[in-house]
Scaffold this motif. Structure first.
Motif, PDB file in Angstrom:
ATOM      1  N   ARG A  75       0.837  -1.198   0.000  1.00  0.00           N
ATOM      2  CA  ARG A  75       0.000   0.000   0.000  1.00  0.00           C
ATOM      3  C   ARG A  75       0.870   1.246   0.000  1.00  0.00           C
ATOM      4  NH1 ARG A  75      -5.436  -0.820   2.283  1.00  0.00           N
ATOM      5  NH2 ARG A  75      -5.683  -2.980   3.000  1.00  0.00           N
ATOM      6  N   THR A  76       0.276   2.335  -0.500  1.00  0.00           N
ATOM      7  CA  THR A  76       0.895   3.640  -0.388  1.00  0.00           C
ATOM      8  C   THR A  76      -0.232   4.669  -0.415  1.00  0.00           C
ATOM      9  OG1 THR A  76       2.648   5.082  -1.222  1.00  0.00           O
ATOM     10  CG2 THR A  76       1.226   4.050  -2.858  1.00  0.00           C
ATOM     11  N   SER A  77       0.104   5.947  -0.255  1.00  0.00           N
ATOM     12  CA  SER A  77      -0.917   6.992  -0.276  1.00  0.00           C
ATOM     13  C   SER A  77      -0.414   8.194  -1.042  1.00  0.00           C
ATOM     14  CB  SER A  77      -1.315   7.396   1.153  1.00  0.00           C
ATOM     15  OG  SER A  77      -0.187   7.868   1.871  1.00  0.00           O
ATOM     16  N   SER A  78      -1.367   8.955  -1.587  1.00  0.00           N
ATOM     17  CA  SER A  78      -1.059  10.175  -2.321  1.00  0.00           C
ATOM     18  C   SER A  78      -2.280  11.085  -2.261  1.00  0.00           C
ATOM     19  CB  SER A  78      -0.704   9.856  -3.776  1.00  0.00           C
ATOM     20  OG  SER A  78      -0.494  11.039  -4.520  1.00  0.00           O
ATOM     21  N   GLY A  79      -2.163  12.194  -1.552  1.00  0.00           N
ATOM     22  CA  GLY A  79      -3.295  13.111  -1.428  1.00  0.00           C
ATOM     23  C   GLY A  79      -4.497  12.445  -0.803  1.00  0.00           C
ATOM     24  N   ASP A  80      -5.638  12.529  -1.508  1.00  0.00           N
ATOM     25  CA  ASP A  80      -6.880  11.924  -1.005  1.00  0.00           C
ATOM     26  C   ASP A  80      -6.926  10.422  -1.206  1.00  0.00           C
ATOM     27  OD1 ASP A  80      -7.844  14.442  -0.327  1.00  0.00           O
ATOM     28  OD2 ASP A  80      -8.877  14.718  -2.247  1.00  0.00           O
ATOM     29  N   TRP A  81      -5.923   9.887  -1.902  1.00  0.00           N
ATOM     30  CA  TRP A  81      -5.953   8.479  -2.284  1.00  0.00           C
ATOM     31  C   TRP A  81      -5.102   7.611  -1.363  1.00  0.00           C
ATOM     32  CZ3 TRP A  81      -8.976   7.225  -6.467  1.00  0.00           C
ATOM     33  CH2 TRP A  81      -9.295   8.244  -7.367  1.00  0.00           C
ATOM     34  N   GLU A  82      -5.596   6.409  -1.104  1.00  0.00           N
ATOM     35  CA  GLU A  82      -4.779   5.296  -0.637  1.00  0.00           C
ATOM     36  C   GLU A  82      -4.837   4.254  -1.753  1.00  0.00           C
ATOM     37  OE1 GLU A  82      -4.678   1.761   2.728  1.00  0.00           O
ATOM     38  OE2 GLU A  82      -5.825   3.584   3.130  1.00  0.00           O
ATOM     39  N   VAL A  83      -3.705   3.697  -2.115  1.00  0.00           N
ATOM     40  CA  VAL A  83      -3.664   2.776  -3.245  1.00  0.00           C
ATOM     41  C   VAL A  83      -2.975   1.487  -2.819  1.00  0.00           C
ATOM     42  CG1 VAL A  83      -3.006   2.443  -5.660  1.00  0.00           C
ATOM     43  CG2 VAL A  83      -3.511   4.755  -4.806  1.00  0.00           C
ATOM     44  N   ALA A  84      -3.611   0.364  -3.114  1.00  0.00           N
ATOM     45  CA  ALA A  84      -3.031  -0.947  -2.820  1.00  0.00           C
ATOM     46  C   ALA A  84      -2.819  -1.696  -4.127  1.00  0.00           C
ATOM     47  CB  ALA A  84      -3.949  -1.743  -1.901  1.00  0.00           C
ATOM     48  N   TYR A  85      -1.877  -2.644  -4.107  1.00  0.00           N
ATOM     49  CA  TYR A  85      -1.671  -3.499  -5.270  1.00  0.00           C
ATOM     50  C   TYR A  85      -1.556  -4.948  -4.818  1.00  0.00           C
ATOM     51  CZ  TYR A  85       3.303  -4.526  -4.404  1.00  0.00           C
ATOM     52  OH  TYR A  85       4.474  -4.995  -3.868  1.00  0.00           O
ATOM     53  N   ILE A  86      -1.850  -5.860  -5.746  1.00  0.00           N
ATOM     54  CA  ILE A  86      -1.744  -7.298  -5.496  1.00  0.00           C
ATOM     55  C   ILE A  86      -1.193  -7.945  -6.762  1.00  0.00           C
ATOM     56  CG2 ILE A  86      -3.018  -9.438  -5.038  1.00  0.00           C
ATOM     57  CD1 ILE A  86      -5.078  -7.725  -3.526  1.00  0.00           C
ATOM     58  N   VAL A  87      -0.253  -8.883  -6.594  1.00  0.00           N
ATOM     59  CA  VAL A  87       0.339  -9.615  -7.711  1.00  0.00           C
ATOM     60  C   VAL A  87      -0.131 -11.065  -7.650  1.00  0.00           C
ATOM     61  CG1 VAL A  87       2.481 -10.462  -8.741  1.00  0.00           C
ATOM     62  CG2 VAL A  87       2.370  -8.132  -7.805  1.00  0.00           C
ATOM     63  N   GLU A  88      -0.679 -11.559  -8.756  1.00  0.00           N
ATOM     64  CA  GLU A  88      -1.121 -12.949  -8.845  1.00  0.00           C
ATOM     65  C   GLU A  88      -0.741 -13.512 -10.212  1.00  0.00           C
ATOM     66  OE1 GLU A  88      -5.316 -12.669  -8.182  1.00  0.00           O
ATOM     67  OE2 GLU A  88      -5.106 -12.745  -6.002  1.00  0.00           O
ATOM     68  N   PRO A  89      -0.735 -14.821 -10.374  1.00  0.00           N
ATOM     69  CA  PRO A  89      -0.533 -15.404 -11.705  1.00  0.00           C
ATOM     70  C   PRO A  89      -1.670 -14.983 -12.638  1.00  0.00           C
ATOM     71  CG  PRO A  89      -0.259 -17.055  -9.983  1.00  0.00           C
ATOM     72  CD  PRO A  89      -0.830 -15.856  -9.314  1.00  0.00           C
ATOM     73  N   ALA A  90      -1.407 -15.037 -13.942  1.00  0.00           N
ATOM     74  CA  ALA A  90      -2.436 -14.678 -14.922  1.00  0.00           C
ATOM     75  C   ALA A  90      -3.720 -15.465 -14.662  1.00  0.00           C
ATOM     76  CB  ALA A  90      -1.918 -14.943 -16.338  1.00  0.00           C
ATOM     77  N   SER A 164       2.196  -9.258 -19.412  1.00  0.00           N
ATOM     78  CA  SER A 164       3.246 -10.152 -19.887  1.00  0.00           C
ATOM     79  C   SER A 164       4.596  -9.635 -19.395  1.00  0.00           C
ATOM     80  CB  SER A 164       3.241 -10.219 -21.417  1.00  0.00           C
ATOM     81  OG  SER A 164       2.006 -10.723 -21.894  1.00  0.00           O
ATOM     82  N   VAL A 165       5.248 -10.412 -18.553  1.00  0.00           N
ATOM     83  CA  VAL A 165       6.566 -10.056 -18.012  1.00  0.00           C
ATOM     84  C   VAL A 165       7.578 -11.020 -18.620  1.00  0.00           C
ATOM     85  CG1 VAL A 165       7.944  -9.832 -15.922  1.00  0.00           C
ATOM     86  CG2 VAL A 165       5.523  -9.174 -15.898  1.00  0.00           C
ATOM     87  N   PRO A 166       8.600 -10.521 -19.304  1.00  0.00           N
ATOM     88  CA  PRO A 166       9.479 -11.391 -20.073  1.00  0.00           C
ATOM     89  C   PRO A 166      10.328 -12.338 -19.245  1.00  0.00           C
ATOM     90  CG  PRO A 166      10.309  -9.134 -20.056  1.00  0.00           C
ATOM     91  CD  PRO A 166       8.951  -9.098 -19.454  1.00  0.00           C
ATOM     92  N   GLU A 167      10.741 -11.907 -18.065  1.00  0.00           N
ATOM     93  CA  GLU A 167      11.604 -12.759 -17.247  1.00  0.00           C
ATOM     94  C   GLU A 167      11.475 -12.378 -15.785  1.00  0.00           C
ATOM     95  OE1 GLU A 167      15.506 -12.122 -18.702  1.00  0.00           O
ATOM     96  OE2 GLU A 167      15.600 -10.026 -18.089  1.00  0.00           O
ATOM     97  N   LEU A 207       8.538 -10.177  -9.649  1.00  0.00           N
ATOM     98  CA  LEU A 207       7.642 -10.825 -10.607  1.00  0.00           C
ATOM     99  C   LEU A 207       8.362 -12.026 -11.195  1.00  0.00           C
ATOM    100  CD1 LEU A 207       6.144  -7.720 -12.469  1.00  0.00           C
ATOM    101  CD2 LEU A 207       5.197  -8.942 -10.506  1.00  0.00           C
ATOM    102  N   GLU A 208       7.770 -13.174 -10.986  1.00  0.00           N
ATOM    103  CA  GLU A 208       8.359 -14.413 -11.494  1.00  0.00           C
ATOM    104  C   GLU A 208       7.321 -15.160 -12.310  1.00  0.00           C
ATOM    105  OE1 GLU A 208       9.963 -16.669  -8.297  1.00  0.00           O
ATOM    106  OE2 GLU A 208      11.427 -15.150  -7.724  1.00  0.00           O
ATOM    107  N   PRO A 209       7.497 -15.218 -13.610  1.00  0.00           N
ATOM    108  CA  PRO A 209       6.526 -15.969 -14.429  1.00  0.00           C
ATOM    109  C   PRO A 209       6.371 -17.402 -13.948  1.00  0.00           C
ATOM    110  CG  PRO A 209       8.016 -14.677 -15.798  1.00  0.00           C
ATOM    111  CD  PRO A 209       8.541 -14.597 -14.403  1.00  0.00           C
ATOM    112  N   ALA A 210       5.153 -17.888 -13.970  1.00  0.00           N
ATOM    113  CA  ALA A 210       4.895 -19.249 -13.514  1.00  0.00           C
ATOM    114  C   ALA A 210       5.577 -20.249 -14.434  1.00  0.00           C
ATOM    115  CB  ALA A 210       3.402 -19.528 -13.468  1.00  0.00           C
ATOM    116  N   ALA A 211       6.002 -21.352 -13.865  1.00  0.00           N
ATOM    117  CA  ALA A 211       6.668 -22.400 -14.663  1.00  0.00           C
ATOM    118  C   ALA A 211       5.655 -22.980 -15.645  1.00  0.00           C
ATOM    119  CB  ALA A 211       7.212 -23.480 -13.756  1.00  0.00           C
ATOM    120  N   PRO A 212       6.082 -23.279 -16.881  1.00  0.00           N
ATOM    121  CA  PRO A 212       5.158 -23.851 -17.887  1.00  0.00           C
ATOM    122  C   PRO A 212       4.666 -25.226 -17.483  1.00  0.00           C
ATOM    123  CG  PRO A 212       7.433 -23.883 -18.666  1.00  0.00           C
ATOM    124  CD  PRO A 212       7.432 -23.129 -17.373  1.00  0.00           C
TER     125      PRO A 212
END
Length: 212
Positions: A75-90, A164-167, A207-212
């Motif tokens: 999470r982070t904040s900027s002005g009136d905003w609080e912003v969160a992020y989440i990373v998951e496999p495709a 799409s993350v190359p590596e 970021l780690e691409p999932a194994a094929p």
């Protein structure tokens, strides 16, 4: 010539009058007392919470959000905003095509499902109708993928897309949020919030691409 009622009829009328008076006296409240009107209790509609309590579904939404951000994001904040992020496999999702839900599987090369959750910092509420653009930058500051995010109805409301993350590596996520596009209620412009866009960055996101 005077009329005379039979004695039996006169006695019966007297008995009826006495019975009526007795019933009225029994129903009348005693001097100095008051009688409250009967009350009825209307049960709360199923699935709703008593006044002052958060509905179960809303509480669950924010609980799951907090768990996933703690485990897979930040999470982070900027002005009136609080912003969160989440990373998951495709991920797959459902799109409406011709009025019917159609499952859209991850396309070839898509490696991650990246989520951004814009929150009103003053209230803690997830904000709808926010145009969000997310860029993924490598260690050299080069953009390796960038997309407009879609609004998803899921365990909690969020904005996301597949990227799409190359590596495998440490990347920077840069999210640009525009003010909500919905109309607003209010007495004056001065009391409105979330009127300014915001750009936030999350650095060293693995970021780690999932194994094929």
């Amino acid at each position: 010539m005077p009329q005379h009622r039979p004695l039996a009829v006169t006695a019966a009328l007297a008995a009826l009058l006495l019975a009526g008076c007795g019933a009225e006296e029994a129903q009348a409240p005693a001097p100095g007392t008051t009688t409250a009107a009967p009350t009825t209790t209307t049960p709360a509609a199923e699935g709703t919470a008593p006044a002052g309590e958060v509905p179960q579904g809303v509480a669950a939404q924010y609980a799951v959000l907090d768990e996933e951000v703690a485990a897979e994001g930040g999470r982070t904040s900027s002005g009136d905003w609080e912003v969160a992020y989440i990373v998951e496999p495709a991920e797959a999702w459902f799109e409406t095509t011709g009025g019917e839900p159609t499952r859209r599987a991850p396309a070839e090369g898509e490696t991650h499902h990246l989520e951004i959750i814009p929150i009103d910092a003053a209230t803690g509420r997830i904000v709808p109708d926010v145009p969000v653009r997310l860029e993924v930058l490598d260690e050299n500051g080069e953009v390796v993928d960038a997309k407009e995010l879609m609004f998803f109805h899921a365990e909690f409301f969020h904005y996301a897309n597949n990227f799409s993350v190359p590596e495998a590596g440490d990347y920077t996520l840069r999210a640009t949020l525009q003010p909500p596009s919905s109309p607003r209620h209010g007495e004056s412009v001065e009391e409105l919030t979330l009127l300014e866009p915001a750009t936030v960055t999350f650095e060293d996101v693995r970021l780690e691409p999932a194994a094929p």
